[in-house]
Design a protein around this motif. Structure first.
Motif, PDB file in Angstrom:
ATOM      1  N   UNK A  90      11.259  -1.414  -8.586  1.00 51.12           N
ATOM      2  CA  UNK A  90      11.620  -0.171  -8.954  1.00 51.12           C
ATOM      3  C   UNK A  90      13.036   0.363  -8.271  1.00 51.12           C
ATOM      4  N   UNK A  91      13.162  -0.446  -7.137  1.00 53.52           N
ATOM      5  CA  UNK A  91      14.565   0.189  -6.310  1.00 53.52           C
ATOM      6  C   UNK A  91      14.010   1.145  -5.516  1.00 53.52           C
ATOM      7  N   UNK A  92      14.769   2.118  -4.821  1.00 51.04           N
ATOM      8  CA  UNK A  92      14.432   3.037  -3.939  1.00 51.04           C
ATOM      9  C   UNK A  92      13.527   4.072  -4.248  1.00 51.04           C
ATOM     10  N   UNK A  93      12.425   4.373  -3.620  1.00 48.46           N
ATOM     11  CA  UNK A  93      11.643   5.369  -3.962  1.00 48.46           C
ATOM     12  C   UNK A  93      11.575   6.393  -2.665  1.00 48.46           C
ATOM     13  N   UNK A  94      11.291   7.579  -3.252  1.00 51.70           N
ATOM     14  CA  UNK A  94      11.050   8.719  -2.210  1.00 51.70           C
ATOM     15  C   UNK A  94       9.647   9.198  -2.132  1.00 51.70           C
ATOM     16  N   UNK A  95       8.758   8.857  -1.324  1.00 62.14           N
ATOM     17  CA  UNK A  95       7.303   9.246  -1.274  1.00 62.14           C
ATOM     18  C   UNK A  95       7.433  10.819  -1.479  1.00 62.14           C
ATOM     19  N   UNK A  96       6.242  11.111  -2.668  1.00 60.69           N
ATOM     20  CA  UNK A  96       6.350  12.433  -3.205  1.00 60.69           C
ATOM     21  C   UNK A  96       5.742  13.525  -2.265  1.00 60.69           C
ATOM     22  N   UNK A  97       4.799  13.169  -1.072  1.00 62.58           N
ATOM     23  CA  UNK A  97       4.496  14.180  -0.098  1.00 62.58           C
ATOM     24  C   UNK A  97       5.580  14.841   0.181  1.00 62.58           C
ATOM     25  N   UNK A  98       6.881  14.502   0.365  1.00 65.13           N
ATOM     26  CA  UNK A  98       7.850  15.101   1.126  1.00 65.13           C
ATOM     27  C   UNK A  98       8.506  16.495   0.228  1.00 65.13           C
ATOM     28  N   UNK A  99       7.837  16.490  -1.047  1.00 62.61           N
ATOM     29  CA  UNK A  99       8.575  17.543  -1.681  1.00 62.61           C
ATOM     30  C   UNK A  99       7.242  18.665  -2.232  1.00 62.61           C
ATOM     31  N   UNK A 153       8.015  20.680  -9.157  1.00 61.39           N
ATOM     32  CA  UNK A 153       9.261  20.448  -9.234  1.00 61.39           C
ATOM     33  C   UNK A 153      10.252  20.937  -8.009  1.00 61.39           C
ATOM     34  N   UNK A 154       9.443  20.949  -6.908  1.00 63.72           N
ATOM     35  CA  UNK A 154      10.164  21.716  -5.680  1.00 63.72           C
ATOM     36  C   UNK A 154      11.041  20.822  -4.871  1.00 63.72           C
ATOM     37  N   UNK A 155      11.652  21.311  -3.908  1.00 59.42           N
ATOM     38  CA  UNK A 155      12.600  20.670  -3.132  1.00 59.42           C
ATOM     39  C   UNK A 155      11.886  20.023  -1.745  1.00 59.42           C
ATOM     40  N   UNK A 156      12.621  19.490  -0.880  1.00 61.15           N
ATOM     41  CA  UNK A 156      11.864  18.862   0.292  1.00 61.15           C
ATOM     42  C   UNK A 156      11.259  20.174   1.264  1.00 61.15           C
ATOM     43  N   UNK A 157      10.209  19.740   2.045  1.00 59.12           N
ATOM     44  CA  UNK A 157       9.605  20.625   2.735  1.00 59.12           C
ATOM     45  C   UNK A 157      10.332  20.613   4.049  1.00 59.12           C
ATOM     46  N   UNK A 158      10.464  21.496   4.501  1.00 56.92           N
ATOM     47  CA  UNK A 158      11.371  21.505   6.020  1.00 56.92           C
ATOM     48  C   UNK A 158      10.650  20.874   6.849  1.00 56.92           C
ATOM     49  N   UNK A 159       9.403  20.964   7.220  1.00 57.99           N
ATOM     50  CA  UNK A 159       8.920  20.237   8.392  1.00 57.99           C
ATOM     51  C   UNK A 159       8.864  18.910   8.169  1.00 57.99           C
ATOM     52  N   UNK A 160       8.715  18.341   6.961  1.00 62.05           N
ATOM     53  CA  UNK A 160       8.802  16.884   6.668  1.00 62.05           C
ATOM     54  C   UNK A 160      10.338  16.185   7.378  1.00 62.05           C
ATOM     55  N   UNK A 161      11.206  16.939   7.242  1.00 66.13           N
ATOM     56  CA  UNK A 161      12.697  16.604   7.591  1.00 66.13           C
ATOM     57  C   UNK A 161      12.694  16.590   9.064  1.00 66.13           C
ATOM     58  N   UNK A 162      11.795  17.572   9.711  1.00 69.77           N
ATOM     59  CA  UNK A 162      11.862  17.622  11.035  1.00 69.77           C
ATOM     60  C   UNK A 162      11.222  16.536  11.707  1.00 69.77           C
ATOM     61  N   UNK A 176       0.699  -1.208   0.019  1.00 68.98           N
ATOM     62  CA  UNK A 176      -0.184   0.009   0.039  1.00 68.98           C
ATOM     63  C   UNK A 176       1.062   1.074  -0.086  1.00 68.98           C
ATOM     64  N   UNK A 177       1.870   1.279   0.906  1.00 68.82           N
ATOM     65  CA  UNK A 177       2.766   2.440   0.888  1.00 68.82           C
ATOM     66  C   UNK A 177       3.471   2.644  -0.427  1.00 68.82           C
ATOM     67  N   UNK A 178       3.865   1.551  -1.172  1.00 65.47           N
ATOM     68  CA  UNK A 178       4.635   1.665  -2.412  1.00 65.47           C
ATOM     69  C   UNK A 178       3.834   2.161  -3.530  1.00 65.47           C
ATOM     70  N   UNK A 179       2.389   2.051  -3.475  1.00 68.32           N
ATOM     71  CA  UNK A 179       1.701   2.605  -4.441  1.00 68.32           C
ATOM     72  C   UNK A 179       1.356   3.956  -4.460  1.00 68.32           C
ATOM     73  N   UNK A 180       1.811   4.400  -3.137  1.00 68.13           N
ATOM     74  CA  UNK A 180       1.516   5.994  -3.261  1.00 68.13           C
ATOM     75  C   UNK A 180       2.596   6.625  -4.138  1.00 68.13           C
TER      76      UNK A 180
END
Length: 223
Positions: free
Chosen positions: A149-158, A162-171, A118-122
């Motif tokens: 597919x190998x490593x995947x970065x969930x899209x909600x983090x960006x 075309x933007x970069x990481x959301x600061x609060x996500x890293x926190x 389920x998580x990988x389908x996001x």
């Protein structure tokens, strides 16, 4: 290690767990699993039930794989835990107490696999797509290992298209120990949250960052 992985470990090591615990200790563990299976969908109650299972496992000798996993087990994803972890505990309790379980009883590993599917389908990005967004440092970002597919970065983090990481996500990821337990952290973001009233990932930009940080901190206080 998160609680669903701990239950999977209990299932795989049950023959030697049963041999190492005396009758009273074994019955206590089974009672705690049964209590977890019956716990209502309330975040604090789930944490207490998980803690009960952890305490029952302290009777195992040091060095046993399950005993070693107890101290590193933490809770993530309150609503998924309520719907997934309690069901996993119910199935595990039925398996451990019924010498002839029904043929359709799912293995705990099957439940965990379904959650990961389920998580990988996001929506997600590959490492190349992350670099195209100008991200030179992926520290603090969740990446999940997809067997296809190998490593995947969930899209909600960006941010944006075309933007970069959301600061609060890293926190928040740091609070959730995402580097040690990326699946648990991803599940927290992508499952409903009783406190916030929705999926944290969907609430990014709609709620103050402090509320998201507070929700993650409050969840971990019960560990």
């Amino acid at each position: 290690m998160n609680p669903e992985e701990l239950l999977t470990l209990i299932a795989s090591h049950w023959p030697d767990i049963r041999a190492m615990l005396d009758d009273e200790e074994r019955e206590l563990l089974l009672a705690r699993l049964e209590a977890l299976a019956a716990t209502p969908a309330e975040d604090r109650a789930i944490r207490r039930a998980v803690q009960g299972v952890r305490l029952a496992l302290l009777a195992l000798p040091p060095g046993h794989p399950v005993r070693s996993a107890v101290d590193g087990t933490r809770l993530a994803g309150p609503v998924w835990v309520a719907s997934g972890l309690t069901e996993q505990a119910r199935r595990l309790h039925a398996r451990l107490t019924d010498p002839d379980p029904p043929a359709d009883t799912a293995e705990p590993a099957d439940i965990l696999a379904a959650v990961r599917e389920r998580l990988l389908a996001e929506p997600s990005f590959s490492p190349e797509e992350v670099r195209e967004r100008g991200v030179g440092d992926a520290d603090g970002l969740i990446h999940l290992d997809d067997p296809v597919r190998g490593p995947r970065y969930p899209a909600f983090q960006f941010t944006g298209e075309h933007g970069g990481p959301i600061p609060v996500v890293r926190t928040v990821n740091h609070l959730l120990l995402a580097d040690e337990d990326p699946w648990g952290a991803a599940d927290w973001w992508l499952s409903g949250n009783l406190w916030l009233g929705g999926r944290p990932a969907a609430l990014l930009g709609h709620l103050p960052d402090d509320l998201l940080v507070g929700a993650a901190s409050a969840m971990l206080e019960g560990d």
